[in-house]
Write a protein that holds these residues in place. Sequence first.
Motif, PDB file in Angstrom:
ATOM      1  N   UNK A  76       0.884  25.010 -29.302  1.00 45.25           N
ATOM      2  CA  UNK A  76       0.433  24.139 -30.394  1.00 45.25           C
ATOM      3  C   UNK A  76      -0.091  22.844 -29.770  1.00 45.25           C
ATOM      4  N   UNK A  77      -1.333  22.482 -30.076  1.00 44.84           N
ATOM      5  CA  UNK A  77      -1.920  21.255 -29.551  1.00 44.84           C
ATOM      6  C   UNK A  77      -2.315  20.319 -30.680  1.00 44.84           C
ATOM      7  N   UNK A  78      -2.186  19.038 -30.429  1.00 46.16           N
ATOM      8  CA  UNK A  78      -2.624  18.020 -31.387  1.00 46.16           C
ATOM      9  C   UNK A  78      -3.128  16.811 -30.616  1.00 46.16           C
ATOM     10  N   UNK A  79      -3.919  15.975 -31.297  1.00 45.69           N
ATOM     11  CA  UNK A  79      -4.341  14.717 -30.668  1.00 45.69           C
ATOM     12  C   UNK A  79      -3.112  13.894 -30.357  1.00 45.69           C
ATOM     13  N   UNK A  80      -3.115  13.250 -29.200  1.00 49.84           N
ATOM     14  CA  UNK A  80      -1.928  12.499 -28.804  1.00 49.84           C
ATOM     15  C   UNK A  80      -1.952  11.089 -29.375  1.00 49.84           C
ATOM     16  N   UNK A  81      -0.781  10.639 -29.808  1.00 43.75           N
ATOM     17  CA  UNK A  81      -0.636   9.245 -30.240  1.00 43.75           C
ATOM     18  C   UNK A  81      -0.100   8.411 -29.078  1.00 43.75           C
ATOM     19  N   UNK A  82       0.163   9.073 -27.945  1.00 41.24           N
ATOM     20  CA  UNK A  82       0.741   8.401 -26.771  1.00 41.24           C
ATOM     21  C   UNK A  82      -0.380   7.745 -25.975  1.00 41.24           C
ATOM     22  N   UNK A  83      -0.262   6.445 -25.644  1.00 48.48           N
ATOM     23  CA  UNK A  83      -1.326   5.767 -24.889  1.00 48.48           C
ATOM     24  C   UNK A  83      -1.623   6.488 -23.567  1.00 48.48           C
ATOM     25  N   UNK A  84      -2.917   6.544 -23.213  1.00 48.01           N
ATOM     26  CA  UNK A  84      -3.309   7.140 -21.937  1.00 48.01           C
ATOM     27  C   UNK A  84      -3.285   8.655 -21.928  1.00 48.01           C
ATOM     28  N   UNK A  85      -3.129   9.299 -23.099  1.00 47.90           N
ATOM     29  CA  UNK A  85      -3.125  10.756 -23.168  1.00 47.90           C
ATOM     30  C   UNK A  85      -4.113  11.223 -24.240  1.00 47.90           C
ATOM     31  N   UNK A  86      -4.687  12.408 -24.012  1.00 41.79           N
ATOM     32  CA  UNK A  86      -5.635  12.971 -24.970  1.00 41.79           C
ATOM     33  C   UNK A  86      -4.943  13.873 -25.981  1.00 41.79           C
ATOM     34  N   UNK A  87      -4.044  14.729 -25.486  1.00 39.97           N
ATOM     35  CA  UNK A  87      -3.419  15.723 -26.368  1.00 39.97           C
ATOM     36  C   UNK A  87      -1.922  15.848 -26.095  1.00 39.97           C
ATOM     37  N   UNK A  88      -1.203  16.246 -27.142  1.00 37.42           N
ATOM     38  CA  UNK A  88       0.190  16.663 -27.015  1.00 37.42           C
ATOM     39  C   UNK A  88       0.201  18.190 -26.993  1.00 37.42           C
ATOM     40  N   UNK A  89       0.921  18.748 -26.048  1.00 40.62           N
ATOM     41  CA  UNK A  89       0.934  20.201 -25.822  1.00 40.62           C
ATOM     42  C   UNK A  89       2.367  20.703 -25.929  1.00 40.62           C
ATOM     43  N   UNK A  90       2.598  21.584 -26.901  1.00 45.03           N
ATOM     44  CA  UNK A  90       3.930  22.137 -27.150  1.00 45.03           C
ATOM     45  C   UNK A  90       3.874  23.634 -26.926  1.00 45.03           C
ATOM     46  N   UNK A  91       4.837  24.156 -26.172  1.00 49.42           N
ATOM     47  CA  UNK A  91       4.816  25.549 -25.743  1.00 49.42           C
ATOM     48  C   UNK A  91       6.051  26.290 -26.228  1.00 49.42           C
ATOM     49  N   UNK A  92       5.844  27.455 -26.842  1.00 54.61           N
ATOM     50  CA  UNK A  92       6.947  28.286 -27.300  1.00 54.61           C
ATOM     51  C   UNK A  92       6.942  29.633 -26.593  1.00 54.61           C
ATOM     52  N   UNK A  93       8.031  29.931 -25.885  1.00 47.57           N
ATOM     53  CA  UNK A  93       8.204  31.249 -25.258  1.00 47.57           C
ATOM     54  C   UNK A  93       8.920  32.135 -26.273  1.00 47.57           C
ATOM     55  N   UNK A  94       8.192  33.107 -26.807  1.00 48.29           N
ATOM     56  CA  UNK A  94       8.736  33.968 -27.859  1.00 48.29           C
ATOM     57  C   UNK A  94       9.471  35.134 -27.207  1.00 48.29           C
ATOM     58  N   UNK A  95      10.763  35.259 -27.511  1.00 50.03           N
ATOM     59  CA  UNK A  95      11.526  36.384 -26.970  1.00 50.03           C
ATOM     60  C   UNK A  95      10.926  37.690 -27.478  1.00 50.03           C
ATOM     61  N   UNK A  96      10.888  38.697 -26.616  1.00 49.12           N
ATOM     62  CA  UNK A  96      10.290  39.975 -27.000  1.00 49.12           C
ATOM     63  C   UNK A  96      11.186  40.719 -27.994  1.00 49.12           C
ATOM     64  N   UNK A  97      12.474  40.842 -27.651  1.00 46.20           N
ATOM     65  CA  UNK A  97      13.350  41.685 -28.469  1.00 46.20           C
ATOM     66  C   UNK A  97      14.477  40.928 -29.169  1.00 46.20           C
ATOM     67  N   UNK A  98      14.639  39.642 -28.862  1.00 46.63           N
ATOM     68  CA  UNK A  98      15.689  38.850 -29.501  1.00 46.63           C
ATOM     69  C   UNK A  98      15.069  37.929 -30.555  1.00 46.63           C
ATOM     70  N   UNK A  99      15.879  37.491 -31.488  1.00 45.14           N
ATOM     71  CA  UNK A  99      15.385  36.692 -32.612  1.00 45.14           C
ATOM     72  C   UNK A  99      15.410  35.196 -32.290  1.00 45.14           C
ATOM     73  N   UNK A 100      14.579  34.768 -31.333  1.00 43.03           N
ATOM     74  CA  UNK A 100      14.470  33.331 -31.088  1.00 43.03           C
ATOM     75  C   UNK A 100      13.204  32.980 -30.321  1.00 43.03           C
TER      76      UNK A 100
END
Length: 394
Positions: A76-100
């Motif tokens: 998930x990417x969005x424009x960054x509100x943090x000074x000196x940054x362009x984007x905020x980058x959030x990463x989700x590792x989806x479990x293959x067989x477990x519910x999380x």
Amino acid sequence: MDMTQHLPPLRIAATYMRGGTSKGVFFRLQDLPEAAQQPGPARDKLLQRVIGSPDPYGAHIDGMGGATSSTSKCVILSKSTRPGHDVDYLYGQVSIDQDFVDWSGNCGNLSTAAGAFAIHAGLVDASRIPANGTCAVRIWQANIGKTIIAHVPVTGGQVQETGDFALDGVTFPAAEIVLEFIDPSDDGEEGGAMFPTGNLVDTLEVPGVGSLPATLINAGIPTVFINAADLGYQGTELREDINGDAAQLARFERIRVAGALRMGLIQTPEQAATRQHTPKIAFVSPPKDYTASSGKAIAAAEVDLLVRALSMGKLHHAMMGTCAVAIGTAAAIPGTLVSQAAGGARPVVRFGHPSGLLRVGAEARQVNGQWTVTKAVMSRSARILMEGWVRVPG
């Protein structure tokens, strides 16, 4: 027939991208349904359904995932509100067989694609994108609170994807994207030191396995390094040598849990079940000749050491980018198991993994007796595989 039971599917703008040796489904935050724009169960359930998890068949037939840790990912990417940054980058590792969905770390490979996607998706200020040249996309890695700079080639104002940069583990050449991981030690989420135990090498007591020398490091991603020989391995192993053997995988998980406890990442062994993405576990050995998974011969003289790493409970087909940061950092520091396997500390290390070779550099120095690393640098590539909308049953 009650038609109220048949809601129309959600149709969400998305881009399917390769970054390094991984693939993932990329979203702009603003394009997600409102309930999924905030962290929580609604977001997790949506991303799981996009990927096709949890899947007891381990195949991801009914989703965008590829049934490996390298292909079960969302960004998930969005424009960054943090000074000196362009984007905020959030990463989700989806479990293959477990519910999380595991949000505990970064994906170094997809950091490459995050830089390219930020430009494609209109999240970088147009004034910062050259007509021709390189755009330094300043990424805030929101999972771990770190800065990554992706130097993305641009031609005609668009991301240039074609080129002659070859990356072992990726079939076709592409344009080179140089990644700088700024101050990658001291994992922001945990607030821990680069060496959380204060030691370059610890003796790790592993129930049911025994005592193992280990280097426990927070750089790029929390990683537990052990010697291949201490586990009866050569360091030349490929995926099929380990991943079909439940006993071997269970032994690695016991080592990982012991390392996570020793690093303070978890307080009880049970907590490791919902923290599969971190820490990583890797085993190292001095250089040897071997045959990579593609059939390519790798000569001992071509590498400084060999490294094999596990991700989400399986031996990785190549090398995770975050783990490469840990390897480069540990290789730059005398006395770690990594620098010992490499025959001494070095600022740039070339290591062999199951798919071939990778080169990574790190700037490490000692300050008041504490090791610190200012940045790690490596090259990857990325490209869009498909763009449009993903559909999720209503």
